[in-house]
Design an enzyme around this catalytic site. Structure first.
Site, PDB file in Angstrom:
ATOM      1  N   SER A   1     -62.153  -7.081 -12.907  1.00 19.96           N
ATOM      2  CA  SER A   1     -61.705  -6.808 -11.532  1.00 19.96           C
ATOM      3  C   SER A   1     -62.767  -6.092 -10.711  1.00 19.96           C
ATOM      4  CB  SER A   1     -60.447  -5.934 -11.600  1.00 19.96           C
ATOM      5  OG  SER A   1     -60.200  -5.330 -10.357  1.00 19.96           O
TER       6      SER A   1
ATOM      7  N   GLU B   1     -62.161  -3.788  -8.915  1.00 18.13           N
ATOM      8  CA  GLU B   1     -61.839  -2.366  -9.002  1.00 18.13           C
ATOM      9  C   GLU B   1     -62.824  -1.632  -9.911  1.00 18.13           C
ATOM     10  OE1 GLU B   1     -59.264  -0.126  -7.862  1.00 18.13           O
ATOM     11  OE2 GLU B   1     -59.187  -1.624  -6.297  1.00 18.13           O
TER      12      GLU B   1
ATOM     13  N   TYR C   1     -56.590   2.131 -14.156  1.00 15.29           N
ATOM     14  CA  TYR C   1     -56.611   0.665 -14.262  1.00 15.29           C
ATOM     15  C   TYR C   1     -58.055   0.173 -14.324  1.00 15.29           C
ATOM     16  CZ  TYR C   1     -56.524  -4.135 -12.443  1.00 15.29           C
ATOM     17  OH  TYR C   1     -56.740  -5.477 -12.255  1.00 15.29           O
TER      18      TYR C   1
HETATM   19  P1  GDR Z   1     -55.238  -3.814  -4.847  1.00 13.17           P
HETATM   20  O1  GDR Z   1     -54.049  -4.638  -4.154  1.00 13.17           O
HETATM   21  O2  GDR Z   1     -54.834  -2.420  -5.185  1.00 13.17           O
HETATM   22  O3  GDR Z   1     -56.469  -3.990  -4.011  1.00 13.17           O
HETATM   23  O4  GDR Z   1     -55.422  -4.574  -6.247  1.00 13.17           O
HETATM   24  P2  GDR Z   1     -52.874  -4.224  -3.145  1.00 13.17           P
HETATM   25  O5  GDR Z   1     -52.421  -5.485  -2.518  1.00 13.17           O
HETATM   26  O6  GDR Z   1     -51.817  -3.382  -3.803  1.00 13.17           O
HETATM   27  O7  GDR Z   1     -53.606  -3.284  -2.045  1.00 13.17           O
HETATM   28  C1  GDR Z   1     -54.565  -3.787  -1.164  1.00 13.17           C
HETATM   29  C2  GDR Z   1     -54.897  -2.763  -0.099  1.00 13.17           C
HETATM   30  O8  GDR Z   1     -53.832  -2.621   0.838  1.00 13.17           O
HETATM   31  C3  GDR Z   1     -53.648  -1.245   1.131  1.00 13.17           C
HETATM   32  N1  GDR Z   1     -52.290  -1.025   1.625  1.00 13.17           N
HETATM   33  C4  GDR Z   1     -51.171  -1.291   0.948  1.00 13.17           C
HETATM   34  N2  GDR Z   1     -50.981  -1.783  -0.298  1.00 13.17           N
HETATM   35  C5  GDR Z   1     -49.727  -1.975  -0.738  1.00 13.17           C
HETATM   36  N3  GDR Z   1     -49.521  -2.492  -1.960  1.00 13.17           N
HETATM   37  N4  GDR Z   1     -48.632  -1.654   0.061  1.00 13.17           N
HETATM   38  C6  GDR Z   1     -48.782  -1.137   1.322  1.00 13.17           C
HETATM   39  O9  GDR Z   1     -47.803  -0.842   2.019  1.00 13.17           O
HETATM   40  C7  GDR Z   1     -50.113  -0.951   1.776  1.00 13.17           C
HETATM   41  N5  GDR Z   1     -50.622  -0.482   2.954  1.00 13.17           N
HETATM   42  C8  GDR Z   1     -51.962  -0.533   2.841  1.00 13.17           C
HETATM   43  C9  GDR Z   1     -53.941  -0.581  -0.189  1.00 13.17           C
HETATM   44  O10 GDR Z   1     -54.164   0.818  -0.002  1.00 13.17           O
HETATM   45  C10 GDR Z   1     -55.167  -1.346  -0.596  1.00 13.17           C
HETATM   46  O11 GDR Z   1     -56.269  -0.854   0.108  1.00 13.17           O
HETATM   47  C11 GDR Z   1     -55.417  -5.983  -6.383  1.00 13.17           C
HETATM   48  C12 GDR Z   1     -54.699  -6.305  -7.699  1.00 13.17           C
HETATM   49  O12 GDR Z   1     -54.550  -7.702  -7.799  1.00 13.17           O
HETATM   50  C13 GDR Z   1     -55.507  -5.811  -8.888  1.00 13.17           C
HETATM   51  O13 GDR Z   1     -54.852  -6.202 -10.097  1.00 13.17           O
HETATM   52  C14 GDR Z   1     -56.894  -6.437  -8.814  1.00 13.17           C
HETATM   53  O14 GDR Z   1     -57.677  -5.974  -9.887  1.00 13.17           O
HETATM   54  C15 GDR Z   1     -57.547  -6.070  -7.480  1.00 13.17           C
HETATM   55  O15 GDR Z   1     -56.733  -6.497  -6.406  1.00 13.17           O
HETATM   56  C16 GDR Z   1     -58.915  -6.724  -7.331  1.00 13.17           C
END
Ligand code: GDR
Length: 328
Positions: A124, A126, A148
């Protein structure tokens, strides 16, 4: 004779798209599914009847060895992992055990059985974490910022060690965010898509979000699994950064999704400070040049087309009652 591929995590989003691709290429596809997760097979929908299931606990080294001995796979795709990053803070050890443990047990089984099985490890972006260079490529150092990511780094190095010491054909795909209508609603793209569809149909009236300025390199899951497969068809086993090379903010994501149904995001989106992450990063964007050059891989689906597909799918699902509306 057709090739056999084993997939862990087959009932997840990537498992679906990868199974579909491998079936199209004539593979025998076998999902290694823990007994307590058999019911998740329904998530494969139309593919459920086309893949085989091998019931095995991913924590059981002897049982995984037996699986590899019996099934004699040409390829193994290790996709199983808890994928919602913030959840890893509440169970760091469990995350490490599942992510690193499964990779180590499978690699060890491949080595012991001694077939020429090719191995794909789902890594990832990440893992790059707190970067000081953008975009990132295969030479960028890892500076993980959460349990993670640390677990993924450990699994990655375990895979590299098996390649270097034992000569296994093992590859790591360092994938940036990749999305589809099959994303669960706790991830931001799907959360937004479902909320937009719910608001459009009058089933909700607002959307609570975290950090709107956070940025991600969002691609389409169907494109990214193609890269996984190409890595295992290459002449030599190597690691690849897989992403679109384009950054978008969460605000741009919301704007694009609301625009699909002719609504203005700013009238519906509120920031809830509780949803803001403390381990946020803003600069993770891929340089996929190596994948383009060696694998002839390029993303096919644009950011806008991806978001539109997700919103339209949720409109359809809500109208047919296949999903419940987003909570206001
Ligand atoms: P991520 O995915 O943590 O990047 O991991 P996620 O969709 O959860 O978050 C992406 C970005 O959005 C911001 N954010 C929010 N996120 C969520 N979930 N809900 C909200 O309300 C919200 N508002 C803003 C987050 O802070 C973040 O910046 C994904 C997963 O698929 C992992 O398993 C993978 O390894 C990585 O992508 C690459």
């Amino acid at each position: 004779m057709s090739k056999t591929a084993l997939i862990t995590g087959i009932t997840g989003q990537d498992g679906y798209y990868l199974s579909r691709l491998l079936l199209k290429h004539g593979y025998r596809v076998v999902g290694l599914i823990p007994p307590q997760r058999q019911s998740n097979l329904a998530k494969l929908g139309d593919l459920a009847g086309q893949v085989e299931v091998y019931s095995v606990a991913l924590t059981d080294s002897a049982a995984l060895l037996e699986a590899v001995e019996q099934l004699r796979p040409d390829e193994i795709y290790n996709l199983a992992a808890p994928s919602f990053v913030p959840a890893s803070w509440s169970d760091p050890l469990g995350t490490l055990d599942l992510v690193t443990g499964t990779a180590t047990r499978l690699l060890s089984a491949v080595r012991q059985v001694g077939l020429a099985t090719r191995f794909y490890q789902a890594s990832s972006s990440e893992m790059f974490g707190q970067v000081d260079q953008s975009p990132q490529d295969e030479n960028t150092p890892f500076r993980p910022m959460n349990p993670y990511a640390a677990a993924k780094v450990h699994a990655h190095w375990t895979m590299v060690h098996h390649r270097q010491r034992y000569g296994l054909f093992a590859c790591s795909g360092i994938l940036y965010n990749h999305e589809s209508p099959l994303r669960p609603p706790n991830f931001v793209t799907r959360k937004v898509a479902l909320a937009v569809a719910s608001i459009k149909l009058g089933l909700s009236d607002r959307l609570e979000m975290g950090n709107l300025q956070a940025k991600r390199d969002w691609g389409y899951a169907g494109d990214h699994v193609e890269a996984m497969w190409r890595m295992l068809q290459a002449k030599t086993p190597e690691d690849y950064v897989i992403g679109t090379g384009q950054l978008h903010s969460v605000e741009q994501l919301a704007a694009a999704a609301f625009a699909c149904v002719d609504l203005n995001w700013a009238e519906y989106v509120n920031v809830d400070p509780k949803l803001i992450r403390t381990d946020e990063h803003f600069h993770l964007v891929a340089n996929p040049a190596k994948a383009k050059q060696n694998l002839n891989w390029q993303p096919q689906v644009s950011f806008e087309a991806l978001i539109q597909e997700m919103v339209l799918k949720d409109l359809e699902r809500l109208k047919s009652g296949a999903v419940t509306p987003a909570a206001p």
